[in-house]
Design a protein around this motif. Structure first.
Motif, PDB file in Angstrom:
ATOM      1  N   SER A  21       0.843  -1.194   0.000  1.00  0.00           N
ATOM      2  CA  SER A  21       0.000   0.000   0.000  1.00  0.00           C
ATOM      3  C   SER A  21       0.871   1.235   0.000  1.00  0.00           C
ATOM      4  N   CYS A  22       0.354   2.293  -0.574  1.00  0.00           N
ATOM      5  CA  CYS A  22       1.039   3.578  -0.582  1.00  0.00           C
ATOM      6  C   CYS A  22       0.015   4.646  -0.254  1.00  0.00           C
ATOM      7  N   ALA A  23       0.121   5.193   0.940  1.00  0.00           N
ATOM      8  CA  ALA A  23      -0.807   6.223   1.385  1.00  0.00           C
ATOM      9  C   ALA A  23      -0.191   7.595   1.166  1.00  0.00           C
ATOM     10  N   ALA A  24      -0.964   8.478   0.573  1.00  0.00           N
ATOM     11  CA  ALA A  24      -0.460   9.805   0.246  1.00  0.00           C
ATOM     12  C   ALA A  24      -1.167  10.869   1.055  1.00  0.00           C
ATOM     13  N   SER A  25      -0.444  11.879   1.412  1.00  0.00           N
ATOM     14  CA  SER A  25      -1.035  13.043   2.075  1.00  0.00           C
ATOM     15  C   SER A  25      -0.527  14.301   1.396  1.00  0.00           C
ATOM     16  N   GLY A  26      -1.313  15.343   1.496  1.00  0.00           N
ATOM     17  CA  GLY A  26      -0.924  16.582   0.853  1.00  0.00           C
ATOM     18  C   GLY A  26      -2.047  17.139   0.021  1.00  0.00           C
ATOM     19  N   ARG A  27      -1.675  17.845  -0.986  1.00  0.00           N
ATOM     20  CA  ARG A  27      -2.684  18.483  -1.823  1.00  0.00           C
ATOM     21  C   ARG A  27      -3.403  17.454  -2.688  1.00  0.00           C
ATOM     22  N   THR A  28      -4.389  17.889  -3.411  1.00  0.00           N
ATOM     23  CA  THR A  28      -5.207  16.988  -4.223  1.00  0.00           C
ATOM     24  C   THR A  28      -4.336  16.161  -5.158  1.00  0.00           C
ATOM     25  N   LEU A  29      -4.497  14.852  -5.025  1.00  0.00           N
ATOM     26  CA  LEU A  29      -3.612  13.949  -5.756  1.00  0.00           C
ATOM     27  C   LEU A  29      -4.359  13.094  -6.759  1.00  0.00           C
ATOM     28  N   ASN A  30      -5.674  13.177  -6.734  1.00  0.00           N
ATOM     29  CA  ASN A  30      -6.464  12.213  -7.488  1.00  0.00           C
ATOM     30  C   ASN A  30      -6.333  12.334  -8.990  1.00  0.00           C
ATOM     31  N   VAL A  31      -5.866  13.450  -9.495  1.00  0.00           N
ATOM     32  CA  VAL A  31      -5.803  13.618 -10.948  1.00  0.00           C
ATOM     33  C   VAL A  31      -4.503  13.104 -11.540  1.00  0.00           C
ATOM     34  N   PHE A  32      -3.584  12.690 -10.704  1.00  0.00           N
ATOM     35  CA  PHE A  32      -2.252  12.342 -11.187  1.00  0.00           C
ATOM     36  C   PHE A  32      -2.060  10.848 -11.379  1.00  0.00           C
ATOM     37  N   SER A  33      -1.148  10.525 -12.259  1.00  0.00           N
ATOM     38  CA  SER A  33      -0.727   9.147 -12.455  1.00  0.00           C
ATOM     39  C   SER A  33       0.198   8.734 -11.309  1.00  0.00           C
ATOM     40  N   TRP A  34       0.158   7.464 -10.967  1.00  0.00           N
ATOM     41  CA  TRP A  34       1.000   6.898  -9.911  1.00  0.00           C
ATOM     42  C   TRP A  34       1.762   5.700 -10.444  1.00  0.00           C
ATOM     43  N   ILE A  70      -1.811  -3.400 -10.119  1.00  0.00           N
ATOM     44  CA  ILE A  70      -1.850  -2.086  -9.483  1.00  0.00           C
ATOM     45  C   ILE A  70      -3.297  -1.594  -9.454  1.00  0.00           C
ATOM     46  N   SER A  71      -3.650  -0.931  -8.370  1.00  0.00           N
ATOM     47  CA  SER A  71      -4.986  -0.366  -8.248  1.00  0.00           C
ATOM     48  C   SER A  71      -4.898   0.886  -7.376  1.00  0.00           C
ATOM     49  N   ARG A  72      -5.981   1.636  -7.334  1.00  0.00           N
ATOM     50  CA  ARG A  72      -5.977   2.847  -6.510  1.00  0.00           C
ATOM     51  C   ARG A  72      -7.367   3.109  -5.955  1.00  0.00           C
ATOM     52  N   ASP A  73      -7.381   3.763  -4.809  1.00  0.00           N
ATOM     53  CA  ASP A  73      -8.625   4.192  -4.177  1.00  0.00           C
ATOM     54  C   ASP A  73      -8.479   5.689  -3.948  1.00  0.00           C
ATOM     55  N   ASN A  74      -9.065   6.472  -4.832  1.00  0.00           N
ATOM     56  CA  ASN A  74      -8.890   7.920  -4.743  1.00  0.00           C
ATOM     57  C   ASN A  74      -9.526   8.508  -3.490  1.00  0.00           C
ATOM     58  N   ALA A  75     -10.577   7.890  -3.008  1.00  0.00           N
ATOM     59  CA  ALA A  75     -11.209   8.388  -1.782  1.00  0.00           C
ATOM     60  C   ALA A  75     -10.271   8.281  -0.584  1.00  0.00           C
ATOM     61  N   LYS A  76      -9.360   7.327  -0.660  1.00  0.00           N
ATOM     62  CA  LYS A  76      -8.408   7.116   0.438  1.00  0.00           C
ATOM     63  C   LYS A  76      -7.016   7.633   0.100  1.00  0.00           C
ATOM     64  N   ASN A  77      -6.850   8.204  -1.090  1.00  0.00           N
ATOM     65  CA  ASN A  77      -5.520   8.663  -1.524  1.00  0.00           C
ATOM     66  C   ASN A  77      -4.488   7.555  -1.378  1.00  0.00           C
ATOM     67  N   THR A  78      -4.857   6.363  -1.804  1.00  0.00           N
ATOM     68  CA  THR A  78      -3.999   5.200  -1.614  1.00  0.00           C
ATOM     69  C   THR A  78      -3.891   4.422  -2.916  1.00  0.00           C
ATOM     70  N   VAL A  79      -2.681   3.952  -3.173  1.00  0.00           N
ATOM     71  CA  VAL A  79      -2.408   3.094  -4.319  1.00  0.00           C
ATOM     72  C   VAL A  79      -1.913   1.751  -3.794  1.00  0.00           C
ATOM     73  N   TYR A  80      -2.293   0.693  -4.479  1.00  0.00           N
ATOM     74  CA  TYR A  80      -1.957  -0.655  -4.037  1.00  0.00           C
ATOM     75  C   TYR A  80      -1.173  -1.391  -5.119  1.00  0.00           C
ATOM     76  N   LEU A  81      -0.405  -2.355  -4.662  1.00  0.00           N
ATOM     77  CA  LEU A  81       0.253  -3.268  -5.588  1.00  0.00           C
ATOM     78  C   LEU A  81       0.081  -4.669  -5.036  1.00  0.00           C
ATOM     79  N   GLN A  82      -0.760  -5.442  -5.696  1.00  0.00           N
ATOM     80  CA  GLN A  82      -0.943  -6.847  -5.337  1.00  0.00           C
ATOM     81  C   GLN A  82       0.106  -7.652  -6.084  1.00  0.00           C
ATOM     82  N   ILE A  83       0.920  -8.378  -5.331  1.00  0.00           N
ATOM     83  CA  ILE A  83       1.987  -9.138  -5.970  1.00  0.00           C
ATOM     84  C   ILE A  83       1.802 -10.615  -5.650  1.00  0.00           C
ATOM     85  N   ASN A  84       1.640 -11.408  -6.665  1.00  0.00           N
ATOM     86  CA  ASN A  84       1.382 -12.841  -6.550  1.00  0.00           C
ATOM     87  C   ASN A  84       2.503 -13.642  -7.197  1.00  0.00           C
TER      88      ASN A  84
END
Length: 126
Positions: A21-34, A70-84
Motif C-alpha cells: 500500500s502507498c498512502a499519500a497526504s498533501g494536496r489533491t492527488l487524485n488527478v495524477f498518475s501513480w 496495481i490499483s488505486r482508491d482515490n477516496a483514500k488517496n492510496t495506491v496498491y500493488l498486489q503481488i502474486n
C-alpha cells in the motif's frame, strides 16, 4: 508538500503473495498518475507498474506482467500493488511514486515522477 508512505512489505516464500500500500497526504492527488518501482541491491531502479488517475489505464514491466496488479482508491488517496506468485528475483525495495503528469495515460519513466516514498522491503526466499 506531498508525503508518500509505503507499507505491506516483508519476507515471503517463493510462490507467495503480498499486498503493498502507498498512502499519500498533501494536496489533491487524485488527478495524477501513480507508479511503483523497485530496486534490488546493486541494480538500477526499475519500473514495475503504473496507473492513471481513474484506474482505467495501467501498464506493467515485462518481468511482472500477469503476476502483479496495481490499483488505486482515490477516496483514500492510496495506491496498491498486489503481488502474486513471488519469485526470489522479485526481492527488492519497492517504491511508490506520484507522477507530475495527469490524464488518460500512465507513465513508465522515472523522470516523470516527482514525489517518492521511502520504500518497503520485499524479500522472497526460495
Amino acid at each position: 508538500q506531498v508525503q508518500l508512505v509505503e507499507s505491506g512489505g516483508g519476507l515471503v516464500q517463493a510462490g507467495g503473495s503480498l499486498r503493498l500500500s502507498c498512502a499519500a497526504s498533501g494536496r489533491t492527488l487524485n488527478v495524477f498518475s501513480w507508479g511503483w518501482f523497485r530496486q534490488a541491491p546493486g541494480k538500477e531502479r526499475e519500473f514495475v507498474a503504473c496507473i492513471n488517475w481513474n484506474g482505467a489505464t495501467t501498464s506493467y514491466g515485462e518481468t511482472v506482467k500477469g503476476r502483479f496488479t496495481i490499483s488505486r482508491d482515490n477516496a483514500k488517496n492510496t495506491v496498491y500493488l498486489q503481488i502474486n506468485s513471488l519469485k526470489p528475483e522479485d526481492t527488492a525495495v519497492y517504491y511508490c511514486a506520484k507522477s507530475r503528469m495527469y490524464g488518460s495515460m500512465c507513465y513508465r519513466a522515472i523522470e516523470d515522477y516527482e514525489y517518492w516514498g521511502q520504500g518497503t522491503q520485499v524479500t522472497v526466499s526460495s
